[in-house]
Design an enzyme around this catalytic site. Structure first.
Site: not given
Ligand code: GLC
Ligand code: GLC
Length: 858
Positions: A522
């Protein structure tokens, strides 16, 4: 250092101090009503949606962290304490918390009084129950008072915390005792003291009143207008008093642990009118030496159909019929015990689908108990409600839920099927997807929108996993809408085709998939270029027209594109299968041609078409995601003998060796190395974290299993098992003071080698690691893997686990699999099925009800 121990026979983790390095929690409920409960009784609960239907209030960023939950204050001859230790924090002579499968038992003992509370959500009910057992362990008779207490949330958990100008005038309750109803509090007396005399009851006709013999507090805020639901907080015994107004119970200037009513020893019988509604009961108990008494507490969620909303709408008295039915079901300790017994049977049954017996007890307890349990929780919660996810932020993730399915589908396949249909219904006609949807409405979340270009292929992964487990080919014919639009229904298979075509039609200059807002990571936001504080990296696309590409999606397309082709073949559509295989083959070539840096796979091409993740980069040279995923997909796998030269010369061999060299640590593999030390506007959120945390060089556990599986693909079971153990909680239990979070469930992240707190975990419970490491250990290390036409038996776990047995129930048949494992690198199993040798490693599916004996020797 440990703070408890596993009790495998009871499927419990036993915590022996309330002062764990962080609150260690459990989840109650598995279908509609959910509750989080910490080892000190903290937490909150909700019906289906943690944001929209919150029953109990929880304060975020609190001091201390975990205050607010279900507490029973005790007044034992003037000595006030709480058996959960918090919130009163009076020293306990004995404390124990047992977190089990869907229930927790917390026991505290002080001055010869032992109070043990079992908490659970009964199967099929929208209620959480407590059974509190009071035992006099002193030599003398005791007269004690107990005050079970909860604080209600005004339903919408986000609004509840922000919109005080409205909310503080809303609260309404009813109280029912001895067949009488109190709905209006006595106005303040002239001296300003509400409590100078106890209010008299206002008796209002309720045809249903009096059916319930204990005492019940009804939280009915907003019921007068558009809500059709209320909460009830009841005890099954007569009470001496109650409170429903928080300040009356706690005292305006007190901490919760200093609450005035337990100290004074009697309730104020307050009726909340606005402000902060709570539920508190006053119970008196006389206990002879050695005597025990039990009280059942129910916190229920009730919905009434419109026509049955009121018992008396002139006086706005709610219809309690359904509440009385619920309370009747749990009116005695025996009924509670039956609910607990049913819950245990339910879990015994669920966990019987996959069981291992090996020489490694940590492996067995993770596989047989905790990992499967966590898979249920992640399936239910997605990333919504934990002690790190507030439940007011995210809905269900398209990507996350498809992956969660992979570890859950064997437990309750029907629910996985339903989930697949829900997810696919939020897909757009062009194959892209809303990144998230709301569980209550099942509609896509507009705020976040779409554009995460890995989302489409996760649907293929989820459906393929489901069909392999169940053989339910019919699901592919199921009509499913796009974006929930009535009339847009197409067979699910058409959705998969659009997923596949979305990738094919969104390729960049190197023939690799365009990344969009982000791929699995993300925080790799290559089109964002954000310089505005607070702006969301995921939803802001500040620069259009870029050509950023993702090798992760490339590898993902190769892996699940093959599944798509197989599904087409099964449906007899061989032309489409061949077209798909052609596109997959092209992608495989492009990955090796343009996605390869010499010793590892590149991570991406940025907005300008420059490679990301190369040996020339000063930071972020090598990233984990494409290494694991590409090898899992078979890209660059020229040999499956890890001792051979051919293997070492192969891209797969080089990529895995580089992972080991640059990314691996004793606490797991970091996401990339070196971490970014400064903000990189071209890369986005990934560089916002200090080095070693989260996506910036943290050990992001979710992707570790991909490398572990990759090691099994190349025949390196020993390495695979080592990698597995690094992040698996039971193996980290001994360093709980470093890890800090629950030793029975995975955390999303462990601080990486460049962080000062290397080895410290965060974000326990809601992580794709649960599903992925269950897939890893059950399907690849132990090697029992459902495929379309049979069960693959192909263990790769190395010499540390020599012989083991797996019982696997799949498609109604039971497979007893005995493995004799030399653990030699590159060794592959030869099989016998019911005593007869077979070619290959695919055990054909047997008829439902039958039992198959398999031996595997390698
Ligand atoms: C994922 C990441 C996090 C980020 C988020 C945004 O969960 O781990 O760091 O802020 O996505 O939706
Ligand atoms: C968090 C989000 C997931 C994403 C990951 C890496 O776990 O829930 O969707 O792939 O962060 O950013």
């Amino acid at each position: 250092m440990k703070f408890g121990h596993f009790d495998d026979a009871n499927r419990e983790y036993v915590i022996d101090t309330p002062k764990t390095p962080y609150p260690w929690i459990n989840y109650l409920g598995s279908q509609e009503y959910f509750a989080l409960i910490s080892n000190t009784g903290g937490g909150y609960s909700f019906f289906r949606d943690a944001k929209m239907r919150r029953l109990l209030r929880y304060r975020y960023n609190n001091i201390p962290t975990d205050i607010g939950g279900r507490y029973t204050f005790i007044n034992d001859g003037g000595d006030v304490w709480t058996p959960t230790w918090l919130p009163v924090k009076a020293d306990l002579d004995h404390y124990e918390c047992r977190h089990g499968m869907g229930y927790s038992i917390i026991t505290g003992e002080r001055n010869g009084l032992k109070v043990s509370t079992t908490y659970l959500v009964a199967l099929g009910e929208t209620a959480e129950l407590q059974k509190i057992t009071f035992t006099n362990t002193s030599g003398k008779p005791k007269d004690i008072k107990a005050f079970p207490y909860v604080e209600f949330c005004l339903w919408n958990a986000e609004d509840d915390q922000t919109n005080y100008q409205r909310n503080l005038s809303l609260a309404e309750v009813e109280v029912e005792r001895d067949g009488k109803l109190e709905v209006t509090g006595r106005p303040l007396a002239a001296d300003g003291n509400r409590d100078s005399t106890r209010p008299t009851y206002t008796e209002i006709s309720d045809p249903d009143a009096g059916k319930f013999t204990g005492a019940a507090i009804y939280h009915k805020t907003e019921y007068r207008e558009r809500r059709d639901h209320y909460a009830v907080f009841a005890v099954n015994v007569p009470t001496e008093g109650f409170d429903t107004d928080r300040d009356s119970f706690v005292g305006l200037y007190n901490y919760l642990g200093e609450a005035q009513v337990p100290r004074e020893g009697h309730c104020h019988n307050s009726i909340a009118s606005g402000w902060y509604p709570i539920g508190a009961h006053e119970i008196h108990l006389t206990l002879a030496p050695g005597e025990s008494k039990e009280v059942v507490v129910v916190l229920g969620y009730i919905e009434n159909p419109d026509a049955e909303k009121w018992a008396d709408d002139t006086h706005q008295i709610i219809n309690k019929k359904r509440a009385h039915e619920l309370l009747g079901k749990f009116s005695t300790p025996e009924k509670f015990d039956n609910a607990l017994a049913a819950l245990k049977v339910y879990w015994t049954d669920l966990l019987s689908k996959y069981k291992v017996k090996s020489t490694d007890e940590k492996l067995d307890r993770m596989v047989n108990i905790w990992n499967q349990y966590q898979c249920m929780v992640t399936f239910n919660m997605s990333r919504s409600a934990s002690y790190f996810e507030t439940g007011i932020g995210r809905g269900m993730g398209f990507r996350d839920s498809n992956q969660d399915l992979l570890g859950f589908v064997h437990l309750v396949p029907e629910r996985a099927r339903e989930r697949i249909i829900d997810i696919a219904s939020t897909q757009f006609p062009d194959g892209s997807a809303y990144h998230q949807y709301q569980p209550l409405t099942k509609r896509g979340n507009h705020n976040l929108g779409s554009g995460f270009n890995d989302d489409p292929m996760w649907l293929v992964a989820g459906v393929a996993g489901y069909i392999k487990e169940t053989g339910d080919w019919g699901i592919l014919k199921e009509p499913v809408p796009f974006d929930n639009a009535p009339g847009s229904e197409q067979p699910l298979m058409e959705h998969l085709k659009r997923s596949f075509d979305f990738v094919v039609s969104h390729l960049g200059p190197h023939g690799l998939p365009l990344i969009g807002r982000a791929d699995w990571n993300d925080c790799l936001n290559l089109n964002c270029f954000s310089s505005t504080p607070g702006e969301s990296f995921q939803t802001t696309e500040n620069q259009a027209g870029g050509v950023a590409e993702s090798t992760f999606i490339g590898a993902q397309f190769v892996l699940y594109g093959k599944d798509y082709a197989e599904l087409c073949d099964h449906l007899g559509n061989h032309d489409e299968a061949n077209r798909a295989r052609g596109a997959v083959e092209k992608m495989r070539e492009n990955m090796l041609l343009h996605g390869w840096d010499g010793n590892w796979f590149l991570r991406a091409y940025d907005y300008y078409g420059e490679p990301v993740g190369t040996h020339n980069d000063k930071e972020g040279q090598i990233w984990i995601e494409p290494q694991g995923f590409a090898v899992m997909a078979g890209i660059g796998v020229d040999s499956t003998d890890p001792t051979s030269q051919a293997y070492q010369d192969s891209p797969a061999g080089k990529a895995l060796a580089s992972v080991d060299k640059y990314l691996n640590t004793p606490h797991g593999m970091v996401l990339q190395y070196p971490a970014y030390t400064t903000y990189q506007i071209k890369l986005g959120e990934v560089s916002t974290y200090p080095p070693g945390y989260k996506e910036n060089g943290g050990i992001f556990c979710h992707n570790n299993p991909w490398v572990t599986i990759a090691e099994t693909v190349v025949g390196n079971g020993k390495k695979a098992f080592d990698l597995y153990k690094q992040i698996t909680p039971a193996y980290r239990e001994d360093i709980s003071e470093v890890h800090r979070l629950e030793p029975y469930v995975y955390a999303q992240m462990i601080a990486g080698k460049e962080a000062p707190k290397h080895g410290e975990a965060k974000n326990s419970w809601l992580t794709g690691t649960a599903a992925w490491n269950f897939v890893t250990v059950s399907q690849y290390l132990l090697g029992i893997r459902p495929d379309y036409d049979g069960l693959i038996v192909d263990p790769q776990i190395g010499p540390e686990v020599p012989d083991f047995e797996v019982t696997r129930v799949c498609r109604g048949a039971t497979y007893h699999i005995k493995v004799h494992n030399s653990g030699q690198p590159g060794a592959r199993a030869t099989l016998t099925v019911d005593g007869k040798p077979i070619e290959g490693r695919l055990v054909p599916y047997a008829t439902p009800g039958s039992t198959v004996e398999v031996t595997a020797t390698l």
